[in-house]
Design a protein around this motif. Structure first.
Motif, PDB file in Angstrom:
ATOM      1  N   ARG A 106       3.260   5.557  -3.944  1.00  0.00           N
ATOM      2  CA  ARG A 106       2.583   5.641  -5.344  1.00  0.00           C
ATOM      3  C   ARG A 106       1.543   4.517  -5.715  1.00  0.00           C
ATOM      4  NH1 ARG A 106       7.986   7.238  -6.935  1.00  0.00           N
ATOM      5  NH2 ARG A 106       8.058   9.391  -7.406  1.00  0.00           N
ATOM      6  N   ALA A 107       1.840   3.394  -5.003  1.00  0.00           N
ATOM      7  CA  ALA A 107       1.029   2.165  -5.251  1.00  0.00           C
ATOM      8  C   ALA A 107      -0.294   2.134  -4.409  1.00  0.00           C
ATOM      9  CB  ALA A 107       1.768   1.127  -5.339  1.00  0.00           C
ATOM     10  N   THR A 108       0.086   2.855  -3.184  1.00  0.00           N
ATOM     11  CA  THR A 108      -0.868   2.909  -2.080  1.00  0.00           C
ATOM     12  C   THR A 108      -2.024   3.893  -2.453  1.00  0.00           C
ATOM     13  OG1 THR A 108       0.786   1.877  -0.562  1.00  0.00           O
ATOM     14  CG2 THR A 108      -1.232   2.744   0.372  1.00  0.00           C
ATOM     15  N   PHE A 109      -1.528   4.903  -2.648  1.00  0.00           N
ATOM     16  CA  PHE A 109      -2.693   6.218  -2.735  1.00  0.00           C
ATOM     17  C   PHE A 109      -3.432   6.174  -3.695  1.00  0.00           C
ATOM     18  CE2 PHE A 109       0.637   9.270  -0.291  1.00  0.00           C
ATOM     19  CZ  PHE A 109       0.187   8.647   1.016  1.00  0.00           C
ATOM     20  N   PRO A 110      -3.416   5.970  -5.100  1.00  0.00           N
ATOM     21  CA  PRO A 110      -4.457   5.931  -6.097  1.00  0.00           C
ATOM     22  C   PRO A 110      -5.906   5.405  -5.777  1.00  0.00           C
ATOM     23  CG  PRO A 110      -2.421   5.417  -7.209  1.00  0.00           C
ATOM     24  CD  PRO A 110      -2.167   5.419  -5.709  1.00  0.00           C
ATOM     25  N   PRO A 111      -5.941   4.169  -5.278  1.00  0.00           N
ATOM     26  CA  PRO A 111      -7.121   3.725  -4.625  1.00  0.00           C
ATOM     27  C   PRO A 111      -7.873   4.460  -3.709  1.00  0.00           C
ATOM     28  CG  PRO A 111      -5.681   2.153  -4.843  1.00  0.00           C
ATOM     29  CD  PRO A 111      -4.894   2.956  -4.811  1.00  0.00           C
ATOM     30  N   LEU A 112      -6.905   5.097  -2.707  1.00  0.00           N
ATOM     31  CA  LEU A 112      -7.442   5.942  -1.544  1.00  0.00           C
ATOM     32  C   LEU A 112      -8.037   7.273  -2.148  1.00  0.00           C
ATOM     33  CD1 LEU A 112      -5.128   5.133   1.096  1.00  0.00           C
ATOM     34  CD2 LEU A 112      -7.080   3.963   0.721  1.00  0.00           C
ATOM     35  N   VAL A 113      -7.348   7.739  -3.461  1.00  0.00           N
ATOM     36  CA  VAL A 113      -7.627   9.097  -3.942  1.00  0.00           C
ATOM     37  C   VAL A 113      -9.144   8.847  -4.598  1.00  0.00           C
ATOM     38  CG1 VAL A 113      -7.216  10.658  -5.747  1.00  0.00           C
ATOM     39  CG2 VAL A 113      -5.351   9.711  -4.035  1.00  0.00           C
ATOM     40  N   LYS A 114      -9.063   7.576  -5.292  1.00  0.00           N
ATOM     41  CA  LYS A 114     -10.423   7.436  -5.948  1.00  0.00           C
ATOM     42  C   LYS A 114     -11.729   7.243  -5.057  1.00  0.00           C
ATOM     43  CE  LYS A 114     -12.201   4.181  -9.471  1.00  0.00           C
ATOM     44  NZ  LYS A 114     -12.019   2.633 -10.135  1.00  0.00           N
ATOM     45  N   GLU A 115     -11.374   6.891  -3.816  1.00  0.00           N
ATOM     46  CA  GLU A 115     -12.630   6.517  -2.799  1.00  0.00           C
ATOM     47  C   GLU A 115     -12.486   7.869  -2.143  1.00  0.00           C
ATOM     48  OE1 GLU A 115     -11.860   3.012  -0.860  1.00  0.00           O
ATOM     49  OE2 GLU A 115     -11.938   1.733  -2.932  1.00  0.00           O
ATOM     50  N   LYS A 116     -11.572   8.834  -2.249  1.00  0.00           N
ATOM     51  CA  LYS A 116     -11.458  10.234  -1.344  1.00  0.00           C
ATOM     52  C   LYS A 116     -11.482   9.920  -0.116  1.00  0.00           C
ATOM     53  CE  LYS A 116     -14.432  13.045  -4.994  1.00  0.00           C
ATOM     54  NZ  LYS A 116     -15.484  13.659  -5.000  1.00  0.00           N
ATOM     55  N   LYS A 117     -10.506   9.006   0.202  1.00  0.00           N
ATOM     56  CA  LYS A 117     -10.163   8.581   1.498  1.00  0.00           C
ATOM     57  C   LYS A 117      -8.920   9.459   1.788  1.00  0.00           C
ATOM     58  CE  LYS A 117     -12.172   3.903   1.811  1.00  0.00           C
ATOM     59  NZ  LYS A 117     -11.836   2.310   2.047  1.00  0.00           N
ATOM     60  N   PHE A 118      -9.206  10.747   1.973  1.00  0.00           N
ATOM     61  CA  PHE A 118      -7.878  11.642   2.382  1.00  0.00           C
ATOM     62  C   PHE A 118      -7.455  11.668   3.755  1.00  0.00           C
ATOM     63  CE2 PHE A 118     -10.135  14.725  -1.170  1.00  0.00           C
ATOM     64  CZ  PHE A 118      -9.434  13.891  -2.015  1.00  0.00           C
ATOM     65  N   ALA A 119      -8.344  11.254   4.966  1.00  0.00           N
ATOM     66  CA  ALA A 119      -7.847  11.085   6.081  1.00  0.00           C
ATOM     67  C   ALA A 119      -6.860  10.009   6.187  1.00  0.00           C
ATOM     68  CB  ALA A 119      -9.018  10.898   7.048  1.00  0.00           C
ATOM     69  N   GLU A 120      -7.087   8.916   5.470  1.00  0.00           N
ATOM     70  CA  GLU A 120      -6.242   7.617   5.393  1.00  0.00           C
ATOM     71  C   GLU A 120      -4.914   8.088   4.791  1.00  0.00           C
ATOM     72  OE1 GLU A 120      -6.463   2.926   4.387  1.00  0.00           O
ATOM     73  OE2 GLU A 120      -8.141   4.235   4.555  1.00  0.00           O
ATOM     74  N   ILE A 121      -4.827   8.701   3.582  1.00  0.00           N
ATOM     75  CA  ILE A 121      -3.666   8.989   3.165  1.00  0.00           C
ATOM     76  C   ILE A 121      -2.770   9.970   4.036  1.00  0.00           C
ATOM     77  CG2 ILE A 121      -2.770  10.639   1.098  1.00  0.00           C
ATOM     78  CD1 ILE A 121      -5.178   9.913  -0.586  1.00  0.00           C
ATOM     79  N   ILE A 122      -3.657  10.885   4.319  1.00  0.00           N
ATOM     80  CA  ILE A 122      -2.484  11.782   5.563  1.00  0.00           C
ATOM     81  C   ILE A 122      -1.900  10.977   6.603  1.00  0.00           C
ATOM     82  CG2 ILE A 122      -2.894  13.684   7.160  1.00  0.00           C
ATOM     83  CD1 ILE A 122      -5.094  14.863   5.503  1.00  0.00           C
ATOM     84  N   GLU A 123      -2.897   9.937   7.000  1.00  0.00           N
ATOM     85  CA  GLU A 123      -2.266   9.112   8.168  1.00  0.00           C
ATOM     86  C   GLU A 123      -1.096   8.319   7.838  1.00  0.00           C
ATOM     87  OE1 GLU A 123      -3.844   5.525  11.140  1.00  0.00           O
ATOM     88  OE2 GLU A 123      -5.379   6.433   9.793  1.00  0.00           O
ATOM     89  N   ILE A 124      -1.221   7.479   6.475  1.00  0.00           N
ATOM     90  CA  ILE A 124       0.034   7.126   6.006  1.00  0.00           C
ATOM     91  C   ILE A 124       1.208   7.874   5.767  1.00  0.00           C
ATOM     92  CG2 ILE A 124       0.624   5.558   3.905  1.00  0.00           C
ATOM     93  CD1 ILE A 124      -2.213   4.593   3.888  1.00  0.00           C
ATOM     94  N   TRP A 125       0.975   8.982   5.143  1.00  0.00           N
ATOM     95  CA  TRP A 125       1.795  10.235   4.910  1.00  0.00           C
ATOM     96  C   TRP A 125       2.662  10.602   6.106  1.00  0.00           C
ATOM     97  CZ3 TRP A 125       4.075  12.982   0.979  1.00  0.00           C
ATOM     98  CH2 TRP A 125       4.695  14.022   1.435  1.00  0.00           C
TER      99      TRP A 125
END
Length: 328
Positions: A106-125
């Motif tokens: 929850r703390a990591t994803f919001p900045p990535l969502v704002k920058e639309k770095k979905f690939a990085e979100i998926i990798e962390i997920w």
């Protein structure tokens, strides 16, 4: 202070109000000096539009967690309810591991969502799911293999009938390696979370009431498990749409299957040892130790455990009171 149970409830409510006021003051001070803030400038409406659906989801979830017991209490005797309650033992893996990971995401994803770095979100997920699977799946398999020993040791042979209920509840454990519910809120879609929570409880109500008449004692268990998996499926669909990805992108299927395979192999070795011992406590203790060691060996052989995982395990072992002293 002599206020009794009512005093405890009032104290908890008062603490919640005080915490709300203090937190609001601190957060608001960081955004705009409170001395110059007006009601129009405050973020109360924005806060409530985001947080209220989450609060309602928590309330609905609370109802869902006790729904099956309510159905059993209405349709069966007190003794049967006791047997069911013992079997409906929920392991705190979600509270210990899943929620801890969820808080980090929850703390990591919001900045990535704002920058639309979905690939990085998926990798962390995917990395999060893989690591949770290393804890969740071995626990699931061990307790599934040794359910009878576990329940009868904790609650005596009088509750042997609870083993079937316990095994049904164990089917919820694999879901603890997923944190699908994190994704919608980081996109600001908290209303989706509330709707899915309502859908899960609705499915549970319908299935539990129908199945308790058709099947009997095990009906509410099936309703609880099916509704939980249906909820995960709904979250999965929503998450795929938000992240613009596929099922294979989100779920590291190979890692999960290999972890499950290694767990089953280790459990099979534990079952061989189980037949050699008579005392229930010693049997469960020895089988648990054999299972743990065997799992680590097989996991290393099949490359389920990676280098970083080994480092984390060693750090954990060193911190154990007795084992750590000799490990050093």
């Amino acid at each position: 202070m002599g206020a009794g149970f009512t005093g405890l409830v009032v104290s908890i409510a008062a603490y919640a109000v005080i915490r709300l006021v203090v937190y609001s003051y601190i957060v608001k001070s960081d955004v705009l000096p409170v001395s110059r803030a007006t009601l129009k400038e405050c973020f109360v409406r924005e806060q409530l539009s985001y947080s209220l659906p989450l609060a309602l989801s928590a309330i609905v979830g609370l109802v869902g967690r006790v729904l099956d017991r309510m159905v059993i209490a209405v349709n069966f005797t007190t003794n049967q309810f006791a047997v069911y309650s013992v079997g409906a033992l929920e392991l705190p893996l979600d509270a210990i591991f899943q929620k801890s990971v969820a808080n980090v995401l929850r703390a990591t994803f919001p900045p990535l969502v704002k920058e639309k770095k979905f690939a990085e979100i998926i990798e962390i997920w995917r990395a999060s799911v893989r690591k949770l699977a290393l804890v969740v799946l071995p626990t699931f398999v061990f307790l599934l293999f040794f359910s009878y020993e576990f329940i009868t040791l904790l609650f005596t042979e009088e509750y042997a009938e609870s083993v079937g209920i316990f095994r049904g509840y164990l089917l919820l454990v694999p879901l603890h390696m997923f944190v699908f519910s994190v994704i919608p809120p980081v996109f600001g879609k908290t209303a989706v979370t509330f709707k899915i929570s309502l859908a899960i409880v609705a499915i549970n109500v319908v299935l539990s009431l129908i199945l308790v008449k058709l099947i009997g004692f095990y009906g509410p268990v099936i309703g609880t498990v099916v509704s939980a998996y249906a909820g995960v499926a709904m979250y999965l669909v929503v998450d795929m749409r938000l992240l613009q990805c596929t099922v294979s992108d989100l779920i590291p299927a190979r890692s999960i299957l290999m972890t499950l395979l290694v767990s089953v192999l280790a459990g099979s070795v534990g079952l061989l040892v189980n037949g050699m011992l008579s005392d229930p406590f010693v049997r469960l203790l020895v089988c648990g130790a054999v299972y743990f060691v065997t799992f680590l060996v097989f996991a290393r052989v099949f490359n389920v455990l990676q280098g970083a995982d080994i480092v984390l395990i060693r750090r954990f072992i060193v911190k154990l009171p007795l084992v750590g002293r000799y490990a050093k």
